[in-house]
Design an enzyme around this catalytic site. Structure first.
Site, short mmCIF file in Angstrom:
data_model
loop_
_atom_site.label_atom_id
_atom_site.label_comp_id
_atom_site.label_asym_id
_atom_site.label_seq_id
_atom_site.Cartn_x
_atom_site.Cartn_y
_atom_site.Cartn_z
N CYS A 87 -31.42 18.18 17.86
CA CYS A 87 -32.23 18.26 16.65
C CYS A 87 -31.33 18.09 15.43
CB CYS A 87 -33.02 19.57 16.59
SG CYS A 87 -32.19 20.90 15.74
N GLU A 88 -31.81 17.32 14.48
CA GLU A 88 -30.98 17.02 13.32
C GLU A 88 -30.93 18.17 12.33
OE1 GLU A 88 -32.80 13.49 11.84
OE2 GLU A 88 -34.18 14.56 10.51
N HIS A 89 -31.76 19.17 12.50
CA HIS A 89 -31.75 20.29 11.56
C HIS A 89 -30.67 21.32 11.89
CE1 HIS A 89 -36.14 18.98 11.38
NE2 HIS A 89 -35.53 18.51 10.31
N HIS A 90 -30.35 21.45 13.18
CA HIS A 90 -29.36 22.46 13.58
C HIS A 90 -28.22 21.88 14.43
CE1 HIS A 90 -33.24 24.58 12.97
NE2 HIS A 90 -32.47 25.45 12.36
N GLN A 128 -38.12 15.40 17.34
CA GLN A 128 -38.88 14.96 18.52
C GLN A 128 -39.99 13.97 18.15
OE1 GLN A 128 -40.05 18.16 21.19
NE2 GLN A 128 -41.73 16.93 22.02
N HIS A 156 -36.51 23.38 22.68
CA HIS A 156 -35.52 23.28 21.61
C HIS A 156 -34.64 24.52 21.57
CE1 HIS A 156 -37.32 19.73 19.37
NE2 HIS A 156 -38.21 19.98 20.31
N CYS A 158 -32.66 25.42 19.33
CA CYS A 158 -32.65 26.06 18.01
C CYS A 158 -33.79 27.07 17.89
CB CYS A 158 -32.71 25.02 16.88
SG CYS A 158 -34.21 24.03 16.85
ZN LIG Z 1 -33.56 22.60 15.16
#
Ligand SMILES: [Zn+2]
Length: 198
Positions: A87-90, A128, A156, A158
């Site tokens: 995931c690009e956020h975490h 995703q 996920h 995260c």
């Molecule tokens: Zn994430």
């Protein structure tokens, strides 16, 4: 296109990452010179380059490399394609399964190539939803089929390791094109993969 270790890494990128990861380890309160951690920045630098190698790969070319003229109009389904992405956020992994179907319109592709397409778009920093769309659009553009359907179910880390800690939650995303916009076709597809849906 195998995984060739020697050619995988850009020296400049590797040394830059090593420097950054050594600093990161230090900032997290650890000793980067400790025996167990000495080679960690280098290992991580190489692992991250491997896990993001999809940026340098052309998914359409993979499909076109095994594109065959074939006059069938039956739904082709590949279920349970293993999927590992981040995931690009975490920058934490998400993993699960992709299910793909298409209805040919003069051309089919090698079944293993569909799994390669999943790998190529997974090995990037992703969300995703976008991953699902990119796989669909790639198949749509390369094969010009009558319809395409992509369903991804993923867990996920995260979410599982931090934050809400919903250990068993699975995120499902789907994208449909062409014939699959019709209720009957979509229902048939979902029924055929439904043994896997949670
Ligand atoms: Zn994430």
């Amino acid at each position: 296109m195998g995984y060739k270790k020697e050619e995988q890494y850009d020296d400049k990128v590797t040394s830059g990452l090593i420097e950054n990861y050594r600093k990161t380890i230090e900032l997290l309160g650890e000793d980067p010179e400790r025996e167990g951690l000495q080679k960690t920045p280098e290992r991580l630098a190489k692992a991250m380059q491997f896990l993001t190698q999809g940026y340098d790969m052309d998914a359409s070319a993979v499909l076109n490399s095994a594109k065959f003229k074939e006059d069938i109009k039956d739904m082709v389904i590949v279920k349970d394609i293993e999927l590992y992405s981040m995931c690009e956020h975490h920058i934490l992994p998400f993993y699960g399964k992709a299910h793909i179907a298409y209805i040919p319109n003069g051309y089919i592709t090698g079944l293993s190539k569909l799994a390669r397409v999943v790998d190529i778009f997974s090995r990037r920093l992703q969300v995703q939803e976008r991953l699902t769309d990119q796989i669909l659009n790639c198949i749509k553009d390369a094969l010009d089929p009558l319809g395409v359907a992509v369903v991804i179910e993923a867990s996920h880390l995260c979410m599982m390791m931090r934050g809400v800690q919903k250990q068993n939650s699975v995120t499902t995303t789907s994208a449909f094109y062409g014939e699959f916009m019709k209720n009957t076709t979509r229902t048939e597809f979902l029924k055929l993969i439904s043994s896997n849906l949670h």
